[in-house]
Design a protein around this motif. Structure first.
Motif, PDB file in Angstrom:
ATOM      1  N   MET A  51       0.848  -1.185   0.000  1.00 25.97           N
ATOM      2  CA  MET A  51       0.000   0.000   0.000  1.00 25.97           C
ATOM      3  C   MET A  51       0.886   1.238   0.000  1.00 25.97           C
ATOM      4  N   SER A  52       0.795   2.069  -0.984  1.00 28.85           N
ATOM      5  CA  SER A  52       1.612   3.269  -1.062  1.00 28.85           C
ATOM      6  C   SER A  52       0.971   4.394  -0.265  1.00 28.85           C
ATOM      7  N   LYS A  53       1.805   5.404   0.055  1.00 29.26           N
ATOM      8  CA  LYS A  53       1.324   6.519   0.860  1.00 29.26           C
ATOM      9  C   LYS A  53       0.212   7.302   0.162  1.00 29.26           C
ATOM     10  N   ASP A  54       0.246   7.338  -1.178  1.00 32.76           N
ATOM     11  CA  ASP A  54      -0.741   8.133  -1.899  1.00 32.76           C
ATOM     12  C   ASP A  54      -2.062   7.384  -2.108  1.00 32.76           C
ATOM     13  N   LYS A  55      -2.092   6.086  -1.750  1.00 35.50           N
ATOM     14  CA  LYS A  55      -3.328   5.310  -1.874  1.00 35.50           C
ATOM     15  C   LYS A  55      -3.771   4.905  -0.471  1.00 35.50           C
ATOM     16  N   GLN A  56      -4.669   5.677   0.082  1.00 40.47           N
ATOM     17  CA  GLN A  56      -5.150   5.416   1.430  1.00 40.47           C
ATOM     18  C   GLN A  56      -6.192   4.303   1.404  1.00 40.47           C
ATOM     19  N   PHE A  57      -6.040   3.374   2.325  1.00 38.63           N
ATOM     20  CA  PHE A  57      -6.983   2.273   2.449  1.00 38.63           C
ATOM     21  C   PHE A  57      -7.708   2.413   3.781  1.00 38.63           C
ATOM     22  N   SER A  58      -8.987   2.221   3.789  1.00 34.22           N
ATOM     23  CA  SER A  58      -9.723   2.237   5.049  1.00 34.22           C
ATOM     24  C   SER A  58     -10.866   1.229   4.955  1.00 34.22           C
ATOM     25  N   LEU A  59     -11.171   0.635   6.080  1.00 29.90           N
ATOM     26  CA  LEU A  59     -12.260  -0.325   6.163  1.00 29.90           C
ATOM     27  C   LEU A  59     -13.108   0.080   7.359  1.00 29.90           C
ATOM     28  N   PRO A  60     -14.339   0.538   7.130  1.00 31.79           N
ATOM     29  CA  PRO A  60     -15.191   0.998   8.233  1.00 31.79           C
ATOM     30  C   PRO A  60     -15.324  -0.063   9.323  1.00 31.79           C
ATOM     31  N   GLY A  61     -15.219   0.370  10.565  1.00 27.71           N
ATOM     32  CA  GLY A  61     -15.362  -0.537  11.695  1.00 27.71           C
ATOM     33  C   GLY A  61     -14.076  -1.191  12.136  1.00 27.71           C
ATOM     34  N   TYR A  62     -12.953  -0.810  11.508  1.00 28.70           N
ATOM     35  CA  TYR A  62     -11.662  -1.407  11.858  1.00 28.70           C
ATOM     36  C   TYR A  62     -10.620  -0.334  12.130  1.00 28.70           C
ATOM     37  N   GLN A  63      -9.777  -0.590  13.126  1.00 30.78           N
ATOM     38  CA  GLN A  63      -8.609   0.246  13.388  1.00 30.78           C
ATOM     39  C   GLN A  63      -7.486  -0.234  12.476  1.00 30.78           C
ATOM     40  N   GLN A  64      -6.835   0.687  11.796  1.00 31.91           N
ATOM     41  CA  GLN A  64      -5.828   0.336  10.803  1.00 31.91           C
ATOM     42  C   GLN A  64      -4.430   0.669  11.312  1.00 31.91           C
ATOM     43  N   TYR A  65      -3.527  -0.302  11.212  1.00 33.49           N
ATOM     44  CA  TYR A  65      -2.115  -0.103  11.510  1.00 33.49           C
ATOM     45  C   TYR A  65      -1.354  -0.490  10.246  1.00 33.49           C
ATOM     46  N   SER A  66      -0.678   0.467   9.633  1.00 34.06           N
ATOM     47  CA  SER A  66      -0.071   0.170   8.333  1.00 34.06           C
ATOM     48  C   SER A  66       1.401   0.541   8.295  1.00 34.06           C
ATOM     49  N   LEU A  67       2.116  -0.223   7.491  1.00 32.32           N
ATOM     50  CA  LEU A  67       3.510   0.054   7.156  1.00 32.32           C
ATOM     51  C   LEU A  67       3.495   0.388   5.668  1.00 32.32           C
ATOM     52  N   PRO A  68       3.556   1.684   5.313  1.00 24.16           N
ATOM     53  CA  PRO A  68       3.371   2.075   3.908  1.00 24.16           C
ATOM     54  C   PRO A  68       4.442   1.503   2.987  1.00 24.16           C
ATOM     55  N   LYS A  69       4.062   1.303   1.748  1.00 20.71           N
ATOM     56  CA  LYS A  69       5.013   0.852   0.739  1.00 20.71           C
ATOM     57  C   LYS A  69       5.967   1.992   0.409  1.00 20.71           C
ATOM     58  N   GLY A  70       7.252   1.678   0.313  1.00 22.04           N
ATOM     59  CA  GLY A  70       8.256   2.692   0.002  1.00 22.04           C
ATOM     60  C   GLY A  70       9.432   2.063  -0.706  1.00 22.04           C
ATOM     61  N   SER A  71      10.528   2.806  -0.805  1.00 24.20           N
ATOM     62  CA  SER A  71      11.700   2.301  -1.525  1.00 24.20           C
ATOM     63  C   SER A  71      12.309   1.088  -0.827  1.00 24.20           C
ATOM     64  N   ASN A  72      12.168   1.014   0.500  1.00 23.33           N
ATOM     65  CA  ASN A  72      12.711  -0.122   1.254  1.00 23.33           C
ATOM     66  C   ASN A  72      11.628  -0.930   1.948  1.00 23.33           C
ATOM     67  N   SER A  73      10.399  -0.791   1.509  1.00 19.36           N
ATOM     68  CA  SER A  73       9.286  -1.488   2.165  1.00 19.36           C
ATOM     69  C   SER A  73       8.268  -1.933   1.131  1.00 19.36           C
ATOM     70  N   HIS A  74       7.796  -3.170   1.278  1.00 25.95           N
ATOM     71  CA  HIS A  74       6.767  -3.693   0.384  1.00 25.95           C
ATOM     72  C   HIS A  74       5.372  -3.276   0.837  1.00 25.95           C
ATOM     73  N   GLY A  75       5.265  -2.827   2.101  1.00 26.05           N
ATOM     74  CA  GLY A  75       3.980  -2.387   2.634  1.00 26.05           C
ATOM     75  C   GLY A  75       3.203  -3.529   3.252  1.00 26.05           C
ATOM     76  N   SER A  76       2.587  -3.255   4.390  1.00 23.84           N
ATOM     77  CA  SER A  76       1.759  -4.262   5.047  1.00 23.84           C
ATOM     78  C   SER A  76       0.751  -3.562   5.942  1.00 23.84           C
ATOM     79  N   ILE A  77      -0.225  -4.318   6.424  1.00 21.34           N
ATOM     80  CA  ILE A  77      -1.286  -3.720   7.216  1.00 21.34           C
ATOM     81  C   ILE A  77      -1.835  -4.741   8.206  1.00 21.34           C
ATOM     82  N   ILE A  78      -2.192  -4.252   9.389  1.00 16.03           N
ATOM     83  CA  ILE A  78      -2.919  -5.045  10.377  1.00 16.03           C
ATOM     84  C   ILE A  78      -4.216  -4.289  10.656  1.00 16.03           C
TER      85      ILE A  78
END
Length: 204
Positions: free
Chosen positions: A1-28
């Motif tokens: 998930m890149s910083k410019d593409k925000q993801f949200s799911l109603p009813g859930y708390q989101q903890y994300s590690l954004p995709k970057g040059s040294n990160s593939h991106g992940s979310i809990i």
């Protein structure tokens, strides 16, 4: 998930590690009605991505780890897996592992040796994969470890309908079946109490 593409799911708390040059991106994602907080993850090796979230339970807490180890990186899982000696944990992710215990037809590599030695040395953590492939080409690259005391409460399965190049794995923990934590030792040793002296002091 890149910083410019925000993801949200109603009813859930989101903890994300954004995709970057040294990160593939992940979310809990944690259901909003369940108290949770982000935890600084332990170091798992240079270039190994890790997230950690603490789920606050009625009488305890559970730390959920999300791991991604790119194929060329070295895994350092000692501190990660020994977390189970201190608290309840579930550690899941893409470890790119190929140990014969997990994948009988593959050749063992450094990370496989490392993980299996840790599982032998740290009985408080257990790998709960059933041996089913988690990759469409047949490998079991995605692993799930949980605190050994949680094993009787756990069910692990592969969903072969939800897939990209990896299948979705589901771990269900029946936390309501977890025995309550032991009561802490008494702060005072009443067996050796001098009750007469105590009563005299109260009278004074």
């Amino acid at each position: 998930m890149s910083k410019d593409k925000q993801f949200s799911l109603p009813g859930y708390q989101q903890y994300s590690l954004p995709k970057g040059s040294n990160s593939h991106g992940s979310i809990i994602l944690v259901r909003a009605t369940i108290p949770s907080s982000e935890v600084k993850p332990v170091h798992c090796g240079d270039g190994v991505e890790a997230q950690a979230v603490r789920i606050h339970l009625a009488n305890d807490s559970l730390v959920v780890y999300n791991i991604y180890k790119p194929p060329p990186k070295r895994l350092e899982a000692g501190e990660l897996l020994t977390q189970a000696t201190q608290e309840l944990v579930i550690i899941a992710g893409d470890f790119n592992a190929h140990h014969p215990t997990i994948n009988p037809t593959t050749t063992m590599n450094y990370d496989d040796h490392h993980l299996m030695e840790l599982l032998t040395d740290v009985p408080e953590i257990t790998l709960i994969n059933t041996g089913e492939p988690t990759h469409i080409l047949g490998g079991t690259l995605d692993l799930t470890f949980i605190s050994t005391e949680l094993v009787p409460l756990a069910q692990w399965e592969v969903d072969d309908e939800l897939t990209s190049d990896h299948f979705v794995t589901t771990t269900t923990l029946r936390m309501e079946l977890l025995p309550p934590p032991p009561r802490p030792p008494p702060r005072c040793n009443t067996k050796n109490a001098n009750w007469k002296l105590y009563q005299d002091e109260i009278q004074k």
